[in-house]
Enzyme design. Structure first.
Site: not given
Ligand code: MRU
Length: 351
Positions: A49, A90, A238
Site C-alpha cells: 500500500g 518497488r 499509487d
Molecule cells: O500492490 P499493493 O498491495 O501495494 O497495491 C496497493 C494499492 O494499489 C492501493 O490501492 C494503493 O497503494 C493505495 S493504499 C492507500
C-alpha cells in the site's frame, strides 16, 4: 468488533510490521532491524500500500545509516547509496521515493554536520511522515464524506485501507468516519486478483471494525452495479500523474469503465504525497510486473498448466477522463485535473 490491526509501529528501536502475507489466517508481527529487512518486507509485500510503503521506507533508510561511524562526507554518501538501494524495491508507488528523498533532503538542509545529530533528525523525520499520514487520511475521509450519503452502497478495489497506511486508510477513511457517525451503509469489496488484497485485507479490516462489508470477486462488480447496489466507487492510488491519470492496483481501470457505464461516480482517494507532478501522464508511470506464480499458483496449488505464458502487471492506469474527482487531504479536485492539481500545490506553496 475487534481491535484494529496496526500495520506499522516504531518500537524498541525497531520497525515492527504486521506481516500482511499471512492474513487473514495468522496475525503475526515482525521486527525489522536492518535496511535489508525492510527492503525484503516491501518486495515480498509484508508491508504494502503506497503510504505504508513510504513510511516503512523512511524508517528503513534510517536503519540503513544508524550504525555508521565516520565523517560527514562518508555519512552523506552512504545515505544516498542506501536511498538508491531502497528505491529499487518497488517501482510504482511514488510515496516510496517521496519519503526517502524527503529524508535525504532533511540531512542535506540540516545546519549540522555532526552525524549523531543527523541520525536523530532522520529518525524524527521518519516519525513525522508516519504521524502526518494518519492526519492526511482523516482529512481525505472528511472530504470524501461530503460526496457521499447515509444509506448508500460503495464499492472499493484492492486494499487502500488502514492496513495500507498509518491509520484509517484513504479510500476506506470515509467508511470508518461514517461508522463513527452512525451512518447506515454497505461496502462491496472486490477480491482483487491475483494477490487478493480485497478479501485477505479489506474484508478483514472492515469486518473487524463492524462495518457492513460484502466480498465479491472482481468479475461480479458489473452485476452488483447493474443491480443498483453501488452509489459510488472509491479507490486508492499509487501514483497520480500531473494530468490526473492514476495508477492503482490492477483492475482499477475496469472498475472505472464500469462506473462510467452505469453512471456511478468514481472517486480516487489521493494523499498529496501520492500526486507526482513530475510525471506528466500515466504513460510515464513505471508499472511493476510481478512473479507469474502469483497468477498460476495463488491458492496454494497450481491452477494453471505449468509452462503457460502469463502476464502479471501489478497496476493499471485509469485515464483521467474516467475519474469524477481526486479527493486529497487539502480538498477535492475536479477536471481539468492538470490545471487544478497544479493549483492545489501552488496554494500550498503560498502558505
Ligand atoms: O500492490 P499493493 O498491495 O501495494 O497495491 C496497493 C494499492 O494499489 C492501493 O490501492 C494503493 O497503494 C493505495 S493504499 C492507500
Amino acid at each position: 468488533m475487534n481491535e484494529a490491526l496496526n500495520s506499522i509501529e516504531w518500537k524498541n528501536d525497531a520497525l515492527v510490521l504486521l506481516d500482511q502475507t499471512t492474513l487473514p489466517n495468522e496475525i503475526r508481527y515482525e521486527e525489522n532491524h536492518t535496511i535489508e529487512d525492510v527492503w525484503d518486507s516491501i518486495v515480498v509485500m509484508k508491508v504494502r500500500g503506497a503510504p505504508a510503503i513510504g513510511v516503512a521506507a523512511a524508517y528503513g533508510l534510517y536503519l540503513g545509516v544508524r550504525c555508521h561511524e565516520g565523517d560527514y562526507e562518508s555519512f552523506m554518501s552512504l545515505l544516498k547509496a542506501k536511498r538508491d538501494y531502497l528505491a529499487g524495491s518497488r517501482p510504482t508507488a511514488v510515496n516510496l521515493f517521496w519519503a526517502i528523498d524527503r529524508l535525504v533532503q532533511k540531512a542535506v538542509d540540516a545546519d549540522t554536520k555532526d552525524i549523531e545529530m543527523l541520525k536523530a533528525l532522520l529518525l524524527e523525520e521518519a516519525q513525522l511522515i508516519h504521524k502526518e499520514d494518519e492526519e492526511i487520511n482523516r482529512m481525505i475521509g472528511e472530504n470524501l464524506l461530503t460526496l457521499l450519503e447515509d444509506g448508500q452502497g460503495f464499492l472499493t478495489h484492492c486494499n487502500a485501507g488502514a492496513l495500507a497506511t498509518a491509520k484509517y486508510g484513504t479510500a476506506t477513511a470515509p467508511f470508518y468516519l461514517a461508522k463513527e457517525r452512525g451512518w447506515n451503509f454497505k461496502v462491496y469489496a472486490d477480491e482483487t486478483r491475483p494477490r487478493l488484497q480485497g478479501s485477505t485485507l479489506t474484508a478483514l479490516e472492515l469486518q473487524r471494525a463492524g462495518i457492513d462489508v460484502t466480498l465479491i470477486t472482481d468479475n461480479m462488480a458489473a452485476m452488483v452495479m447493474s443491480q443498483g447496489k453501488v452509489q459510488a466507487a472509491i479507490v486508492g492510488c499509487d501514483r497520480v500523474a500531473a494530468n490526473g491519470d492514476t495508477a492503482n492496483k490492477i483492475g482499477t481501470m475496469g472498475v472505472a469503465i464500469l462506473a462510467k457505464h452505469f453512471g456511478i461516480p468514481f472517486y480516487v482517494a489521493a494523499p498529496t504525497p501520492t500526486i507526482d507532478l513530475a510525471t506528466p501522464t500515466g504513460a510515464e508511470i513505471p508499472i511493476e510486473e510481478r512473479d507469474t506464480e502469483e497468477v498460476t499458483n495463488r491458492f496454494g496449488q497450481w491452477s494453471a498448466p505449468k509452462d503457460v505464458q502469463v502476464y502479471n502487471p501489478a497496476f493499471d492506469v485509469t485515464p483521467a477522463d474516467l475519474i469524477t474527482a481526486i479527493v486529497t487531504e487539502k480538498g477535492i479536485v475536479y477536471a481539468p485535473f492538470e490545471e487544478n492539481l497544479k493549483k492545489l500545490f501552488a496554494e500550498d506553496a503560498q502558505h
